[in-house]
Design an enzyme around this catalytic site. Structure first.
Site, PDB file in Angstrom:
ATOM      1  N   CYS A  77      93.235  23.804  31.363  1.00  0.00           N
ATOM      2  CA  CYS A  77      92.790  22.905  32.420  1.00  0.00           C
ATOM      3  C   CYS A  77      92.487  23.718  33.681  1.00  0.00           C
ATOM      4  CB  CYS A  77      93.877  21.871  32.711  1.00  0.00           C
ATOM      5  SG  CYS A  77      93.484  20.754  34.064  1.00  0.00           S
ATOM      6  N   CYS A  80      95.234  22.722  36.473  1.00  0.00           N
ATOM      7  CA  CYS A  80      96.657  23.079  36.431  1.00  0.00           C
ATOM      8  C   CYS A  80      96.997  24.165  35.414  1.00  0.00           C
ATOM      9  CB  CYS A  80      97.501  21.840  36.161  1.00  0.00           C
ATOM     10  SG  CYS A  80      97.341  21.175  34.484  1.00  0.00           S
ATOM     11  N   CYS A 125      93.846  15.531  31.160  1.00  0.00           N
ATOM     12  CA  CYS A 125      94.941  16.494  31.057  1.00  0.00           C
ATOM     13  C   CYS A 125      96.271  15.750  31.173  1.00  0.00           C
ATOM     14  CB  CYS A 125      94.801  17.531  32.179  1.00  0.00           C
ATOM     15  SG  CYS A 125      96.203  18.671  32.283  1.00  0.00           S
ATOM     16  N   CYS A 128      98.143  17.011  34.792  1.00  0.00           N
ATOM     17  CA  CYS A 128      97.621  16.662  36.121  1.00  0.00           C
ATOM     18  C   CYS A 128      96.731  15.425  36.131  1.00  0.00           C
ATOM     19  CB  CYS A 128      96.884  17.841  36.739  1.00  0.00           C
ATOM     20  SG  CYS A 128      95.278  18.227  35.991  1.00  0.00           S
ATOM     21  N   CYS A 148      84.494  15.921  23.272  1.00  0.00           N
ATOM     22  CA  CYS A 148      83.334  16.407  24.013  1.00  0.00           C
ATOM     23  C   CYS A 148      83.783  16.614  25.467  1.00  0.00           C
ATOM     24  CB  CYS A 148      82.220  15.374  23.899  1.00  0.00           C
ATOM     25  SG  CYS A 148      80.638  15.941  24.507  1.00  0.00           S
TER      26      CYS A 148
END
Length: 161
Positions: A77, A80, A125, A128, A148
């Site tokens: 991510c 984070c 995510c 976060c 995707c």
């Protein structure tokens, strides 16, 4: 005003109200382990990352270098650094966005998204809450899923061999 126009307008307004109601139900406010203020997110992320991760925008197809990334490693991510996807599950979907057939265990969450007027499954995510993209049921085996993802929402960490 004719009766047909009046009835058509009433139906359209009712559908619009229903759509807005569904959209409100689709995006409940969630608490995530990493929560920052809007100002902190803007400071941490580039404008493009902020638009995708925090405002659920979508990058233009075929613009992310991560779409063509072929090395062994992990996609994390951009907000984070939580590991999200292994390069072992990446495939070329031809859509112009990095695609995977499975996330890493306990890496992502999902929610309902009605932004285009149809139900899509949004992927975020787990740590976060950053918007990553959407998952579809047209991927390869073994899962049949196509995660995707927006390349802007991730960073690539190459494996050290």
């Amino acid at each position: 005003m004719s009766r047909r126009v009046l009835i058509g307008s009433a139906v359209a307004m009712g559908a619009g109200a229903g759509f807005l109601g569904l959209r409100a139900l689709a995006a409940p406010q969630q608490r995530f382990p990493l929560t920052l203020s809007d100002a902190e997110w803007r400071k941490r992320l580039s404008p493009a990352q902020y638009a995708v991760l925090r405002q659920a925008h979508t990058e233009r197809a075929f613009t992310s270098p991560l779409d063509k990334e072929k090395r062994a490693g992990t996609f994390v991510c951009a907000g984070c650094a939580l590991p999200l996807f292994s390069s072992k599950t990446k495939f070329d979907s031809g859509t112009g966005w990095p695609s995977f057939w499975a996330p890493l265990p306990d890496a992502v969450g999902t929610g309902r998204d009605f932004d285009l007027g149809v139900l899509r499954i949004e992927v975020h995510c787990r740590r976060c809450g950053g918007h990553l993209g959407h998952v579809f049921d047209d991927g390869p085996r073994p899962t049949g899923k196509r995660y995707c993802m927006n390349g802007t929402a991730m960073k690539f960490v190459a494996s050290k061999i």
